[in-house]
Motif scaffolding. Structure first.
Motif, PDB file in Angstrom:
ATOM      1  N   VAL A  97      25.669  -0.802 -37.536  1.00 56.03           N
ATOM      2  CA  VAL A  97      26.751  -1.580 -37.113  1.00 56.03           C
ATOM      3  C   VAL A  97      27.787  -1.936 -38.324  1.00 56.03           C
ATOM      4  O   VAL A  97      27.375  -2.077 -39.428  1.00 56.03           O
ATOM      5  CB  VAL A  97      25.891  -3.160 -36.954  1.00 56.03           C
ATOM      6  N   GLN A  98      29.024  -1.721 -38.002  1.00 49.95           N
ATOM      7  CA  GLN A  98      29.894  -1.832 -39.047  1.00 49.95           C
ATOM      8  C   GLN A  98      30.356  -3.525 -39.167  1.00 49.95           C
ATOM      9  O   GLN A  98      30.977  -3.612 -40.437  1.00 49.95           O
ATOM     10  CB  GLN A  98      31.423  -1.252 -38.534  1.00 49.95           C
ATOM     11  N   GLY A  99      30.320  -4.403 -38.361  1.00 49.68           N
ATOM     12  CA  GLY A  99      30.503  -5.599 -38.297  1.00 49.68           C
ATOM     13  C   GLY A  99      32.121  -5.460 -37.965  1.00 49.68           C
ATOM     14  O   GLY A  99      32.776  -6.793 -38.143  1.00 49.68           O
ATOM     15  N   HIS A 100      32.740  -4.607 -37.194  1.00 48.00           N
ATOM     16  CA  HIS A 100      33.896  -4.519 -36.763  1.00 48.00           C
ATOM     17  C   HIS A 100      34.083  -4.553 -35.271  1.00 48.00           C
ATOM     18  O   HIS A 100      33.765  -3.724 -34.544  1.00 48.00           O
ATOM     19  CB  HIS A 100      34.767  -3.347 -37.251  1.00 48.00           C
ATOM     20  N   VAL A 101      34.008  -6.084 -34.891  1.00 53.10           N
ATOM     21  CA  VAL A 101      33.925  -6.342 -33.403  1.00 53.10           C
ATOM     22  C   VAL A 101      35.091  -5.524 -32.500  1.00 53.10           C
ATOM     23  O   VAL A 101      36.299  -5.605 -33.163  1.00 53.10           O
ATOM     24  CB  VAL A 101      34.026  -7.752 -33.114  1.00 53.10           C
ATOM     25  N   ASP A 102      34.791  -4.951 -31.362  1.00 59.04           N
ATOM     26  CA  ASP A 102      35.691  -4.142 -30.622  1.00 59.04           C
ATOM     27  C   ASP A 102      36.495  -5.000 -29.711  1.00 59.04           C
ATOM     28  O   ASP A 102      37.696  -4.765 -29.438  1.00 59.04           O
ATOM     29  CB  ASP A 102      35.146  -3.071 -29.970  1.00 59.04           C
ATOM     30  N   GLN A 103      35.798  -6.125 -29.175  1.00 55.62           N
ATOM     31  CA  GLN A 103      36.371  -6.830 -28.189  1.00 55.62           C
ATOM     32  C   GLN A 103      35.428  -7.825 -27.685  1.00 55.62           C
ATOM     33  O   GLN A 103      34.060  -7.970 -28.338  1.00 55.62           O
ATOM     34  CB  GLN A 103      36.758  -6.188 -26.973  1.00 55.62           C
ATOM     35  N   MET A 173      25.949 -18.441 -18.837  1.00 59.97           N
ATOM     36  CA  MET A 173      26.801 -17.847 -17.987  1.00 59.97           C
ATOM     37  C   MET A 173      28.285 -18.529 -18.251  1.00 59.97           C
ATOM     38  O   MET A 173      28.494 -19.585 -18.402  1.00 59.97           O
ATOM     39  CB  MET A 173      26.425 -17.828 -16.747  1.00 59.97           C
ATOM     40  N   GLY A 174      29.276 -17.367 -18.253  1.00 56.91           N
ATOM     41  CA  GLY A 174      30.662 -17.701 -18.711  1.00 56.91           C
ATOM     42  C   GLY A 174      30.911 -17.850 -20.085  1.00 56.91           C
ATOM     43  O   GLY A 174      32.128 -17.842 -20.501  1.00 56.91           O
ATOM     44  N   ASP A 175      30.014 -17.620 -20.869  1.00 54.52           N
ATOM     45  CA  ASP A 175      30.205 -17.778 -22.496  1.00 54.52           C
ATOM     46  C   ASP A 175      30.717 -16.216 -22.844  1.00 54.52           C
ATOM     47  O   ASP A 175      30.544 -15.256 -22.273  1.00 54.52           O
ATOM     48  CB  ASP A 175      29.058 -17.803 -23.396  1.00 54.52           C
ATOM     49  N   ASN A 176      31.627 -16.428 -23.757  1.00 52.68           N
ATOM     50  CA  ASN A 176      32.439 -15.258 -24.569  1.00 52.68           C
ATOM     51  C   ASN A 176      31.475 -14.765 -25.602  1.00 52.68           C
ATOM     52  O   ASN A 176      31.245 -15.584 -26.443  1.00 52.68           O
ATOM     53  CB  ASN A 176      33.775 -15.699 -24.902  1.00 52.68           C
ATOM     54  N   VAL A 177      31.213 -13.572 -25.953  1.00 54.90           N
ATOM     55  CA  VAL A 177      30.680 -13.006 -26.794  1.00 54.90           C
ATOM     56  C   VAL A 177      31.383 -11.874 -27.482  1.00 54.90           C
ATOM     57  O   VAL A 177      32.192 -11.162 -26.922  1.00 54.90           O
ATOM     58  CB  VAL A 177      28.924 -12.282 -26.478  1.00 54.90           C
ATOM     59  N   ASN A 178      30.882 -11.561 -28.820  1.00 59.03           N
ATOM     60  CA  ASN A 178      31.456 -10.243 -29.583  1.00 59.03           C
ATOM     61  C   ASN A 178      30.822  -9.180 -29.227  1.00 59.03           C
ATOM     62  O   ASN A 178      29.669  -9.208 -29.187  1.00 59.03           O
ATOM     63  CB  ASN A 178      31.343 -10.774 -31.119  1.00 59.03           C
ATOM     64  N   LEU A 179      31.698  -8.107 -28.737  1.00 57.62           N
ATOM     65  CA  LEU A 179      30.771  -6.933 -28.722  1.00 57.62           C
ATOM     66  C   LEU A 179      31.380  -5.793 -29.620  1.00 57.62           C
ATOM     67  O   LEU A 179      32.425  -5.585 -29.981  1.00 57.62           O
ATOM     68  CB  LEU A 179      31.505  -6.430 -27.057  1.00 57.62           C
ATOM     69  N   GLU A 180      30.395  -5.150 -30.158  1.00 55.98           N
ATOM     70  CA  GLU A 180      30.749  -3.739 -30.956  1.00 55.98           C
ATOM     71  C   GLU A 180      30.004  -2.862 -30.503  1.00 55.98           C
ATOM     72  O   GLU A 180      28.808  -2.691 -30.219  1.00 55.98           O
ATOM     73  CB  GLU A 180      30.292  -4.099 -32.661  1.00 55.98           C
ATOM     74  N   PHE A 181      30.795  -1.578 -29.815  1.00 58.69           N
ATOM     75  CA  PHE A 181      30.054  -0.881 -29.262  1.00 58.69           C
ATOM     76  C   PHE A 181      29.642   0.284 -30.394  1.00 58.69           C
ATOM     77  O   PHE A 181      30.052   0.344 -31.179  1.00 58.69           O
ATOM     78  CB  PHE A 181      31.225  -0.056 -28.359  1.00 58.69           C
TER      79      PHE A 181
END
Length: 194
Positions: A97-103, A173-181
């Protein structure tokens, strides 16, 4: 570099806006072990420690970070997932995991089962990020395995320990989360799409 195995939960104690940046002050149980310039993942976002006082430390999120993550949505008293940088020679219990969120993504469904909780997330595919069945994904800094992978959505199964010891217990439900692929998947995807 991180592993996606959350060390502890922190609490946001102060937020200061300065130009396009925000300075977050966080209380954690490992603050006394931190030093200035150290990297800490906050809900999966790698931020640098810029100040330490007692059991609180401060990090700065710049415009680029605020545009790609949900860090700008945090409020005072919010609970966040925390992980310090990986030590060379330690076990890699999660994944790279880089800690660099993609979206960011949106939680679209939560299904409580006997012994686990299934969370489903949707994301915008215009950035060409993908998931694969049984591949890795990082959600708010938590290393997880993808199930039910589709073009713009995927699910993850959360064990009770992870649910109880991360911010998953606060996701609705409806919450915004950080995604790192997965970084390996991103390189392969880029190479095959030339």
């Amino acid at each position: 570099m991180f592993t996606g195995i959350i060390e502890t939960l922190g609490s946001v104690t102060n937020i200061v806006k300065e130009k396009d940046n925000i300075h977050l002050t966080v209380r954690s149980n490992f603050t006394n072990e931190l030093k200035i310039d150290q990297s800490v993942a906050h809900n999966g976002v790698c931020l640098t420690v810029v100040a330490i006082e007692n059991d609180e430390y401060t990090v700065t999120a710049i415009k680029e970070t605020l545009e790609k993550t949900n860090i700008g949505n945090l409020l005072i008293l919010d609970t966040i997932n925390l992980e310090r940088g990986m030590k060379l020679g330690d076990r890699l219990d999660g994944h790279i995991v880089q800690g660099h969120v993609d979206q960011t993504g949106i939680c679209t469904n939560i299904l409580k089962e006997k012994g686990s909780t299934i969370f489903t997330f949707e994301y915008n595919t215009t950035t060409n990020n993908i998931t694969i069945e049984k591949g890795s994904i990082t959600i708010n800094g938590v290393s997880l395995t993808v199930i039910n992978s589709k073009k713009n959505q995927f699910s993850v199964a959360i064990i009770p320990y992870t649910f109880d010891n991360t911010t998953f217990k606060h996701i609705n439900m409806g919450d915004n989360v950080n995604l790192e692929f997965d970084v390996i998947g991103k390189y392969i995807n880029k190479l095959t799409n030339f």
